[in-house]
Design an enzyme around this catalytic site. Structure first.
Site, PDB file in Angstrom:
ATOM      1  N   GLU A   1       0.889  -1.171   0.000  1.00 35.56           N
ATOM      2  CA  GLU A   1       0.000   0.000   0.000  1.00 35.56           C
ATOM      3  C   GLU A   1       0.917   1.208   0.000  1.00 35.56           C
ATOM      4  O   GLU A   1       1.617   1.478   0.974  1.00 35.56           O
ATOM      5  CB  GLU A   1      -0.904  -0.040   1.236  1.00 35.56           C
ATOM      6  CG  GLU A   1      -2.190   0.732   1.042  1.00 35.56           C
ATOM      7  CD  GLU A   1      -2.034   2.206   1.374  1.00 35.56           C
ATOM      8  OE1 GLU A   1      -1.811   3.000   0.424  1.00 35.56           O
ATOM      9  OE2 GLU A   1      -2.111   2.565   2.543  1.00 35.56           O
TER      10      GLU A   1
ATOM     11  N   CYS B   1      -2.039   9.059   3.129  1.00 40.68           N
ATOM     12  CA  CYS B   1      -1.863   8.647   1.728  1.00 40.68           C
ATOM     13  C   CYS B   1      -3.134   8.940   0.923  1.00 40.68           C
ATOM     14  O   CYS B   1      -3.089   9.040  -0.300  1.00 40.68           O
ATOM     15  CB  CYS B   1      -1.490   7.180   1.650  1.00 40.68           C
ATOM     16  SG  CYS B   1      -2.573   6.111   2.589  1.00 40.68           S
TER      17      CYS B   1
ATOM     18  N   GLU C   1      -6.299  -4.637   1.024  1.00 43.93           N
ATOM     19  CA  GLU C   1      -6.471  -4.969   2.434  1.00 43.93           C
ATOM     20  C   GLU C   1      -7.957  -4.831   2.750  1.00 43.93           C
ATOM     21  O   GLU C   1      -8.754  -4.438   1.909  1.00 43.93           O
ATOM     22  CB  GLU C   1      -5.647  -4.006   3.301  1.00 43.93           C
ATOM     23  CG  GLU C   1      -4.160  -4.042   2.981  1.00 43.93           C
ATOM     24  CD  GLU C   1      -3.316  -3.198   3.939  1.00 43.93           C
ATOM     25  OE1 GLU C   1      -3.227  -1.979   3.723  1.00 43.93           O
ATOM     26  OE2 GLU C   1      -2.751  -3.765   4.893  1.00 43.93           O
TER      27      GLU C   1
HETATM   28  O1  TXE Z   1       8.707   6.088   4.160  1.00 46.27           O
HETATM   29  P1  TXE Z   1       9.276   4.663   3.965  1.00 46.27           P
HETATM   30  P2  TXE Z   1       9.502   7.395   4.547  1.00 46.27           P
HETATM   31  C1  TXE Z   1       5.730   8.545   1.351  1.00 46.27           C
HETATM   32  C2  TXE Z   1       5.824  10.013   1.519  1.00 46.27           C
HETATM   33  C3  TXE Z   1       7.140  10.196   2.173  1.00 46.27           C
HETATM   34  C4  TXE Z   1       7.939   9.106   1.536  1.00 46.27           C
HETATM   35  C5  TXE Z   1       9.084   8.630   2.334  1.00 46.27           C
HETATM   36  O2  TXE Z   1       5.810  10.627   0.261  1.00 46.27           O
HETATM   37  O3  TXE Z   1       7.688  11.444   1.910  1.00 46.27           O
HETATM   38  O4  TXE Z   1       7.014   8.057   1.381  1.00 46.27           O
HETATM   39  O5  TXE Z   1       8.729   8.437   3.673  1.00 46.27           O
HETATM   40  C6  TXE Z   1      10.434   0.905   6.272  1.00 46.27           C
HETATM   41  N1  TXE Z   1      12.907  -2.569   3.424  1.00 46.27           N
HETATM   42  N2  TXE Z   1       4.960   7.892   2.369  1.00 46.27           N
HETATM   43  O6  TXE Z   1      10.912   7.389   4.097  1.00 46.27           O
HETATM   44  O7  TXE Z   1      10.755   4.688   3.944  1.00 46.27           O
HETATM   45  C7  TXE Z   1      10.535   2.121   7.167  1.00 46.27           C
HETATM   46  O8  TXE Z   1      11.450   1.905   8.207  1.00 46.27           O
HETATM   47  C8  TXE Z   1      11.866  -2.720   4.248  1.00 46.27           C
HETATM   48  C9  TXE Z   1       3.674   7.480   1.995  1.00 46.27           C
HETATM   49  O9  TXE Z   1       9.299   7.578   5.981  1.00 46.27           O
HETATM   50  O10 TXE Z   1       8.556   4.053   2.853  1.00 46.27           O
HETATM   51  C10 TXE Z   1       9.103   2.275   7.610  1.00 46.27           C
HETATM   52  O11 TXE Z   1       8.808   1.363   8.657  1.00 46.27           O
HETATM   53  N3  TXE Z   1      11.318  -1.702   4.934  1.00 46.27           N
HETATM   54  C11 TXE Z   1       3.033   6.652   2.969  1.00 46.27           C
HETATM   55  C12 TXE Z   1       8.319   1.899   6.367  1.00 46.27           C
HETATM   56  O12 TXE Z   1       9.226   1.139   5.567  1.00 46.27           O
HETATM   57  C13 TXE Z   1      11.836  -0.480   4.774  1.00 46.27           C
HETATM   58  C14 TXE Z   1       3.387   6.687   4.351  1.00 46.27           C
HETATM   59  C15 TXE Z   1       7.822   3.083   5.545  1.00 46.27           C
HETATM   60  O13 TXE Z   1       8.863   4.002   5.349  1.00 46.27           O
HETATM   61  C16 TXE Z   1      12.937  -0.258   3.913  1.00 46.27           C
HETATM   62  C17 TXE Z   1       4.746   7.083   4.589  1.00 46.27           C
HETATM   63  C18 TXE Z   1      13.473  -1.368   3.220  1.00 46.27           C
HETATM   64  N4  TXE Z   1      14.490  -1.261   2.360  1.00 46.27           N
HETATM   65  C19 TXE Z   1       5.464   7.695   3.613  1.00 46.27           C
HETATM   66  N5  TXE Z   1      13.220   1.054   3.932  1.00 46.27           N
HETATM   67  C20 TXE Z   1       1.660   6.144   2.698  1.00 46.27           C
HETATM   68  N6  TXE Z   1       1.278   5.952   1.471  1.00 46.27           N
HETATM   69  O14 TXE Z   1       0.915   5.867   3.620  1.00 46.27           O
HETATM   70  C21 TXE Z   1      12.353   1.645   4.790  1.00 46.27           C
HETATM   71  N7  TXE Z   1      11.515   0.720   5.310  1.00 46.27           N
END
Ligand code: TXE
Length: 477
Positions: free
Chosen positions: A244, A278, A458
């Site tokens: 998602e 989101c 989901e």
């Molecule tokens: O999210 P990440 P970030 C978008 C929003 C934001 C951007 C980055 O635009 O500016 O994403 O945000 C884990 N393998 N959204 O960097 O990194 C991480 O630790 C496995 C949209 O905070 O995607 C966290 O628990 N897991 C959004 C989770 O992934 C990994 C909500 C999400 O973090 C990983 C949040 C890896 N390699 C941000 N790297 C929505 N759509 O709801 C990181 N994580």
């Protein structure tokens, strides 16, 4: 502290990260900076808990999930305060949305498993088939920072309800309510090892979870770039994956809409949780004949939103989750101006909302007009309190605009014309279409995105199916 095999444990490497309060910009606690060794421990615990948990009667699992829900509800003020401090969201939002939804997630899946049906298919004169839906084993559940307990419990509840054991990784930016949840799980009598929570960064904990061969199911919510990495890690291991991801959601106002409710709904869909949902409608499209009227009234309403200390009861707009996210918002506001946009409201960080929050990460609700539909500001996810407003002439034109992005998570339409609502809903490429509303969530409906907004669904039966393996048993007559 991690939560492994029913115990709160130090990370094996002994390392911790500062947990910063967004409203003040200062560390207020520490979070375990775990690594693959901690994930291995969690896998061992989840593996040994699986045989018993998966064989428990649904009614017994249900009772425990309902107890967890009751305990979160009992302590809802503690949970709401923790969520507000950890994320910067207004306490009133944590109280009215995040925590009640976490309670609802456990109640929903805790009762859903009592009402499932198994399919049977009779092959004429030859055989009977029936479908067994069995838990898949260990589920890896990775969630983001914007709705911490809401989204994590949306994964944990269905995963364990159907008999899996789980390893959850909350965002390293917002670990607090996951910690409180573990206390509730122990008090509710959830057997050790059924839920394990490993805290830490994406690369150090998320990546080992997605790469672990014994974690066969991965449910991820987060950014699209991270989603790609998760998909790449899971594909060669043939894991079942649900992603998602981000959105750049259109919010379409037709001239025949009830303008008061369209404006109220649009203010919410633009700026709820400082635009860090989101599902936020970050691209507003307004039919030309009402464009000016809408923009004037929308701006008047947005200007009244009270920005302030998230712990203040009157605050409607709190802080942005961290400095990086604040810088990202600022970057896009600059970019919008370079692309020809006009800042109709906001656009500049406030001096200070109060003494306590002098160094917090605040940005005001910002409205941008005059941008071309295809510019970067209108195509890339900002994930902050920034919306663009664009006029349109016809239904066909606005459908084209709405679909002209890589994302496809959700959309809202505002119209009094039912035929139009059906017609447009059918043609919009998003997983959810709201008509005359926003963020109305029935937990039974399929939830997820199209295109770069994700893979899989989901919610309701979709989640029960995702976390189980369908096995056909064929018996000859
Ligand atoms: O999210 P990440 P970030 C978008 C929003 C934001 C951007 C980055 O635009 O500016 O994403 O945000 C884990 N393998 N959204 O960097 O990194 C991480 O630790 C496995 C949209 O905070 O995607 C966290 O628990 N897991 C959004 C989770 O992934 C990994 C909500 C999400 O973090 C990983 C949040 C890896 N390699 C941000 N790297 C929505 N759509 O709801 C990181 N994580």
């Amino acid at each position: 502290m991690n939560f492994i095999d029913g115990q709160f444990t130090e990370p094996l490497g002994g390392k911790y990260l500062d947990n910063i309060e967004p409203a003040t910009g200062k560390p207020y606690s520490q979070v375990a900076d775990s690594d693959g060794r901690d994930v291995d421990l969690a896998v061992a615990a989840a593996e040994s808990a699986f045989p018993n948990w998966s064989k428990r009667a649904a009614a017994e699992r249900s009772r425990i999930l309902l107890r967890i829900a009751d305990l979160i509800e009992r302590d809802s003020e503690k949970f709401a305060r923790a969520e507000s401090i950890d994320t910067g969201k207004p306490i009133t939002l944590a109280r009215s949305l995040d925590i009640p939804r976490a309670v609802a997630n456990f109640r929903f899946f805790g009762t859903a498993i009592l009402h499932t049906e198994n399919e049977a298919h009779v092959t004429d004169g030859v055989a009977f088939n029936y479908t067994l839906r069995q838990p898949r084993g260990i589920a890896g559940l990775i969630s983001p920072w914007n709705l911490p307990l809401y989204l994590l419990s949306w994964k944990i509840a269905p995963a364990i309800a159907v008999g899996n054991t789980a390893i959850a990784k909350p965002s390293e930016l917002t670990p607090m309510t996951a910690f409180l949840l573990c206390e509730a799980c122990n008090e509710a009598g959830l057997p050790a090892g059924v839920l394990n929570v490993v805290h830490g960064t994406g690369p150090s904990v998320g990546a080992p979870i997605t790469a672990h061969p014994k974690i066969t199911t991965i449910s991820f919510t987060g950014g699209t770039v991270t989603g790609k990495k998760v998909a790449e890690a899971c594909a060669p291991l043939f894991k079942k994956v649900s992603l998602e991801l981000g959105g750049k959601n259109p919010n379409i106002i037709f001239a025949d809409a009830d303008l008061d409710s369209a404006i109220n709904g649009s203010v919410r869909s633009s700026f709820a949780n400082q635009g860090q949902v989101c599902l936020c409608g970050s691209r507003v499209f307004v039919e030309k004949s009402i464009y000016k009227n809408f923009v004037d009234r929308f701006i008047e309403k947005v200007a009244q939103l009270k920005q302030g200390d998230p712990l203040d009861e009157k605050t409607e707009q709190g802080a942005i989750v961290n400095k990086a996210q604040l810088d990202k918002v600022k970057f896009y506001v600059d970019l919008a101006q370079k692309e020809g946009g006009k800042i109709a409201l906001g656009g500049k960080a406030p001096e200070s909302v109060n003494d306590r929050c002098r160094e917090g990460y605040f940005f005001p609700p910002t409205v941008i007009t005059g941008l071309p539909v295809s510019c970067r500001t209108n195509r890339e996810e900002i994930f902050g309190p920034v919306v663009t407003i664009t006029p349109f002439d016809s239904e066909d034109e606005v459908i084209r605009y709405a679909n002209d992005v890589d994302y496809g998570l959700s959309s809202s339409l505002w119209t009094q014309n039912l035929n139009r609502a059906h017609r447009v809903a059918e043609q919009i490429h998003t997983g959810t279409v709201w008509v005359n509303c926003w963020l109305v969530r029935d937990l039974r409906v399929p939830f997820g995105g199209m295109k770069a907004s994700g893979v899989g669904r989901e919610g309701g039966t979709e989640a029960l199916h995702f976390f189980t393996e369908a096995k056909n048993v064929c018996i000859a007559r």
